[in-house]
Scaffold this motif. Structure first.
Motif, PDB file in Angstrom:
ATOM      1  N   ASP A  79      30.728  -4.791  52.778  1.00  0.00           N
ATOM      2  CA  ASP A  79      29.796  -4.896  51.650  1.00  0.00           C
ATOM      3  C   ASP A  79      30.500  -5.194  50.331  1.00  0.00           C
ATOM      4  O   ASP A  79      29.845  -5.495  49.341  1.00  0.00           O
ATOM      5  CB  ASP A  79      28.915  -3.651  51.531  1.00  0.00           C
ATOM      6  CG  ASP A  79      29.663  -2.411  51.115  1.00  0.00           C
ATOM      7  OD1 ASP A  79      30.716  -2.118  51.716  1.00  0.00           O
ATOM      8  OD2 ASP A  79      29.192  -1.713  50.197  1.00  0.00           O
ATOM      9  N   ALA A  80      31.819  -5.170  50.299  1.00  0.00           N
ATOM     10  CA  ALA A  80      32.547  -5.523  49.082  1.00  0.00           C
ATOM     11  C   ALA A  80      32.659  -7.032  48.910  1.00  0.00           C
ATOM     12  O   ALA A  80      32.936  -7.506  47.804  1.00  0.00           O
ATOM     13  CB  ALA A  80      33.940  -4.905  49.101  1.00  0.00           C
ATOM     14  N   VAL A  81      32.425  -7.786  49.987  1.00  0.00           N
ATOM     15  CA  VAL A  81      32.589  -9.240  49.912  1.00  0.00           C
ATOM     16  C   VAL A  81      31.355 -10.006  50.382  1.00  0.00           C
ATOM     17  O   VAL A  81      31.344 -11.232  50.347  1.00  0.00           O
ATOM     18  CB  VAL A  81      33.831  -9.707  50.713  1.00  0.00           C
ATOM     19  CG1 VAL A  81      35.096  -9.196  50.065  1.00  0.00           C
ATOM     20  CG2 VAL A  81      33.748  -9.287  52.160  1.00  0.00           C
ATOM     21  N   THR A  82      30.301  -9.307  50.818  1.00  0.00           N
ATOM     22  CA  THR A  82      29.085  -9.984  51.264  1.00  0.00           C
ATOM     23  C   THR A  82      27.912  -9.599  50.375  1.00  0.00           C
ATOM     24  O   THR A  82      27.825  -8.480  49.892  1.00  0.00           O
ATOM     25  CB  THR A  82      28.747  -9.617  52.727  1.00  0.00           C
ATOM     26  OG1 THR A  82      28.611  -8.193  52.830  1.00  0.00           O
ATOM     27  CG2 THR A  82      29.825 -10.103  53.681  1.00  0.00           C
ATOM     28  N   THR A  83      27.028 -10.543  50.175  1.00  0.00           N
ATOM     29  CA  THR A  83      25.847 -10.276  49.362  1.00  0.00           C
ATOM     30  C   THR A  83      24.749  -9.668  50.224  1.00  0.00           C
ATOM     31  O   THR A  83      24.748  -9.813  51.443  1.00  0.00           O
ATOM     32  CB  THR A  83      25.298 -11.577  48.727  1.00  0.00           C
ATOM     33  OG1 THR A  83      24.872 -12.458  49.763  1.00  0.00           O
ATOM     34  CG2 THR A  83      26.348 -12.263  47.875  1.00  0.00           C
ATOM     35  N   SER A  84      23.821  -8.994  49.577  1.00  0.00           N
ATOM     36  CA  SER A  84      22.657  -8.469  50.294  1.00  0.00           C
ATOM     37  C   SER A  84      21.609  -9.578  50.367  1.00  0.00           C
ATOM     38  O   SER A  84      21.737 -10.620  49.725  1.00  0.00           O
ATOM     39  CB  SER A  84      22.098  -7.247  49.576  1.00  0.00           C
ATOM     40  OG  SER A  84      21.614  -7.600  48.303  1.00  0.00           O
ATOM     41  N   GLY A  85      20.556  -9.341  51.126  1.00  0.00           N
ATOM     42  CA  GLY A  85      19.500 -10.333  51.266  1.00  0.00           C
ATOM     43  C   GLY A  85      18.839 -10.677  49.944  1.00  0.00           C
ATOM     44  O   GLY A  85      18.470 -11.821  49.697  1.00  0.00           O
ATOM     45  N   SER A  86      18.698  -9.700  49.063  1.00  0.00           N
ATOM     46  CA  SER A  86      18.053  -9.939  47.771  1.00  0.00           C
ATOM     47  C   SER A  86      19.053 -10.347  46.701  1.00  0.00           C
ATOM     48  O   SER A  86      18.680 -10.896  45.676  1.00  0.00           O
ATOM     49  CB  SER A  86      17.336  -8.675  47.291  1.00  0.00           C
ATOM     50  OG  SER A  86      18.289  -7.666  46.980  1.00  0.00           O
ATOM     51  N   GLY A  87      20.325 -10.038  46.923  1.00  0.00           N
ATOM     52  CA  GLY A  87      21.336 -10.267  45.889  1.00  0.00           C
ATOM     53  C   GLY A  87      21.311  -9.193  44.822  1.00  0.00           C
ATOM     54  O   GLY A  87      22.033  -9.281  43.836  1.00  0.00           O
ATOM     55  N   LEU A  88      20.459  -8.181  44.998  1.00  0.00           N
ATOM     56  CA  LEU A  88      20.282  -7.153  43.968  1.00  0.00           C
ATOM     57  C   LEU A  88      20.407  -5.739  44.522  1.00  0.00           C
ATOM     58  O   LEU A  88      19.891  -4.794  43.931  1.00  0.00           O
ATOM     59  CB  LEU A  88      18.916  -7.317  43.298  1.00  0.00           C
ATOM     60  CG  LEU A  88      18.700  -8.642  42.571  1.00  0.00           C
ATOM     61  CD1 LEU A  88      17.249  -8.815  42.176  1.00  0.00           C
ATOM     62  CD2 LEU A  88      19.602  -8.749  41.354  1.00  0.00           C
ATOM     63  N   ASP A  89      21.091  -5.565  45.645  1.00  0.00           N
ATOM     64  CA  ASP A  89      21.241  -4.245  46.244  1.00  0.00           C
ATOM     65  C   ASP A  89      22.026  -3.344  45.286  1.00  0.00           C
ATOM     66  O   ASP A  89      23.167  -3.639  44.954  1.00  0.00           O
ATOM     67  CB  ASP A  89      21.971  -4.365  47.577  1.00  0.00           C
ATOM     68  CG  ASP A  89      21.985  -3.073  48.368  1.00  0.00           C
ATOM     69  OD1 ASP A  89      21.647  -2.022  47.795  1.00  0.00           O
ATOM     70  OD2 ASP A  89      22.346  -3.106  49.552  1.00  0.00           O
ATOM     71  N   PRO A  90      21.436  -2.233  44.836  1.00  0.00           N
ATOM     72  CA  PRO A  90      22.103  -1.375  43.851  1.00  0.00           C
ATOM     73  C   PRO A  90      23.131  -0.431  44.459  1.00  0.00           C
ATOM     74  O   PRO A  90      23.824   0.271  43.738  1.00  0.00           O
ATOM     75  CB  PRO A  90      20.944  -0.584  43.249  1.00  0.00           C
ATOM     76  CG  PRO A  90      19.979  -0.457  44.390  1.00  0.00           C
ATOM     77  CD  PRO A  90      20.087  -1.752  45.156  1.00  0.00           C
ATOM     78  N   ASP A  91      23.219  -0.414  45.786  1.00  0.00           N
ATOM     79  CA  ASP A  91      24.059   0.570  46.469  1.00  0.00           C
ATOM     80  C   ASP A  91      25.254  -0.095  47.145  1.00  0.00           C
ATOM     81  O   ASP A  91      25.182  -1.252  47.560  1.00  0.00           O
ATOM     82  CB  ASP A  91      23.242   1.317  47.527  1.00  0.00           C
ATOM     83  CG  ASP A  91      22.005   1.968  46.947  1.00  0.00           C
ATOM     84  OD1 ASP A  91      22.116   2.545  45.855  1.00  0.00           O
ATOM     85  OD2 ASP A  91      20.942   1.896  47.588  1.00  0.00           O
ATOM     86  N   ILE A  92      26.330   0.680  47.261  1.00  0.00           N
ATOM     87  CA  ILE A  92      27.490   0.253  48.029  1.00  0.00           C
ATOM     88  C   ILE A  92      27.810   1.350  49.038  1.00  0.00           C
ATOM     89  O   ILE A  92      27.337   2.482  48.914  1.00  0.00           O
ATOM     90  CB  ILE A  92      28.719  -0.040  47.135  1.00  0.00           C
ATOM     91  CG1 ILE A  92      29.113   1.191  46.307  1.00  0.00           C
ATOM     92  CG2 ILE A  92      28.467  -1.243  46.246  1.00  0.00           C
ATOM     93  CD1 ILE A  92      30.378   1.013  45.470  1.00  0.00           C
ATOM     94  N   SER A  93      28.615   1.011  50.010  1.00  0.00           N
ATOM     95  CA  SER A  93      28.996   1.998  51.018  1.00  0.00           C
ATOM     96  C   SER A  93      29.984   2.995  50.417  1.00  0.00           C
ATOM     97  O   SER A  93      30.708   2.669  49.465  1.00  0.00           O
ATOM     98  CB  SER A  93      29.630   1.303  52.220  1.00  0.00           C
ATOM     99  OG  SER A  93      30.863   0.719  51.849  1.00  0.00           O
ATOM    100  N   PRO A  94      30.046   4.216  50.954  1.00  0.00           N
ATOM    101  CA  PRO A  94      31.058   5.165  50.488  1.00  0.00           C
ATOM    102  C   PRO A  94      32.478   4.620  50.649  1.00  0.00           C
ATOM    103  O   PRO A  94      33.346   4.884  49.810  1.00  0.00           O
ATOM    104  CB  PRO A  94      30.821   6.397  51.370  1.00  0.00           C
ATOM    105  CG  PRO A  94      29.372   6.315  51.731  1.00  0.00           C
ATOM    106  CD  PRO A  94      29.103   4.845  51.889  1.00  0.00           C
ATOM    107  N   ALA A  95      32.726   3.822  51.700  1.00  0.00           N
ATOM    108  CA  ALA A  95      34.058   3.232  51.884  1.00  0.00           C
ATOM    109  C   ALA A  95      34.382   2.249  50.768  1.00  0.00           C
ATOM    110  O   ALA A  95      35.516   2.208  50.267  1.00  0.00           O
ATOM    111  CB  ALA A  95      34.136   2.534  53.242  1.00  0.00           C
ATOM    112  N   ASN A  96      33.393   1.472  50.343  1.00  0.00           N
ATOM    113  CA  ASN A  96      33.586   0.527  49.238  1.00  0.00           C
ATOM    114  C   ASN A  96      33.877   1.296  47.950  1.00  0.00           C
ATOM    115  O   ASN A  96      34.784   0.948  47.187  1.00  0.00           O
ATOM    116  CB  ASN A  96      32.338  -0.347  49.105  1.00  0.00           C
ATOM    117  CG  ASN A  96      32.488  -1.472  48.102  1.00  0.00           C
ATOM    118  OD1 ASN A  96      33.444  -1.562  47.349  1.00  0.00           O
ATOM    119  ND2 ASN A  96      31.504  -2.347  48.096  1.00  0.00           N
ATOM    120  N   ALA A  97      33.115   2.350  47.699  1.00  0.00           N
ATOM    121  CA  ALA A  97      33.334   3.154  46.493  1.00  0.00           C
ATOM    122  C   ALA A  97      34.706   3.823  46.529  1.00  0.00           C
ATOM    123  O   ALA A  97      35.429   3.830  45.527  1.00  0.00           O
ATOM    124  CB  ALA A  97      32.229   4.200  46.353  1.00  0.00           C
ATOM    125  N   ALA A  98      35.069   4.389  47.689  1.00  0.00           N
ATOM    126  CA  ALA A  98      36.365   5.076  47.808  1.00  0.00           C
ATOM    127  C   ALA A  98      37.520   4.111  47.580  1.00  0.00           C
ATOM    128  O   ALA A  98      38.536   4.477  46.991  1.00  0.00           O
ATOM    129  CB  ALA A  98      36.477   5.728  49.184  1.00  0.00           C
TER     130      ALA A  98
END
Length: 195
Positions: A118-137
């Motif tokens: 999720d750090a390098v792929t977009t969401s379907g809407s392009g506006l997903d406000p959330d990231i995975s805990p692994a991305n945040a960590a």
């Protein structure tokens, strides 16, 4: 002929008023009573009461002291809530592969470890406000260094802002980027209060 047209016209007007006006107004009214924050757009306000965003729509945080959201293809520069869309690039598209490789290389230069999808792929809407805990960590060390904090403090904020699956089974754990960044700002303000 008029005897056939009149009932059809009356039925059309009746159902247009009932289903086109009455039903949406009733549902909106019930939603505002039962879920006022969500019905109002899940708006987030600062200490002065100014709206600074929505918990439902990503913002483009680029400064190193903030968690960064997923990439966005919404609008010409991304994160355009009036132009929500994915990139429409298929998995075999060479442009998509180049962008992901470029973004992955940039993140790999930030620090070691695997780069979450999720750090390098977009969401379907392009506006997903959330990231995975692994991305945040993975971003914790950069955020801590930029803020002059211990990595553990940033990791605690991330943990405090990690939401588990709904009802324990639906969805994945996630971190709302705007809420976590506001918590980081509050942490910095508490650590260095203004006199």
């Amino acid at each position: 002929m008029l005897s056939h047209v009149r009932p059809a016209l009356v039925a059309t007007l009746f159902f247009t008023a009932l289903l086109g006006l009455g039903y949406p107004l009733a549902v909106t009214g019930i939603a505002r009573l039962a879920f006022p924050a969500q019905a109002g757009g899940s708006l987030i306000r600062d200490a002065q009461g100014q709206v600074i965003g929505s918990a439902l729509i990503a913002q483009n945080f680029t400064k190193p002291q903030y968690l960064h959201p997923r990439p966005s293809a919404a609008g010409s520069h991304g994160y355009d809530a009036s132009n929500s869309s994915g990139s429409n690039l298929g998995p075999t598209n060479p442009d998509l592969a180049k962008r992901i490789a470029r973004d992955t290389a940039g993140l790999a230069a930030e620090g070691p470890g695997p780069v979450p999808a999720d750090a390098v792929t977009t969401s379907g809407s392009g506006l997903d406000p959330d990231i995975s805990p692994a991305n945040a960590a993975r971003q914790a060390a950069r955020v801590a260094a930029a803020r002059g904090l211990a990595v553990g403090e940033v990791e605690r904020v991330i943990a405090d802002n990690t939401v588990g699956p709904w009802l324990g089974i639906f969805g994945q754990p996630h971190v709302n980027v705007l809420k976590a960044n506001l918590a980081l700002d509050a942490l910095k303000a508490q650590a260095h209060p203004k006199s």
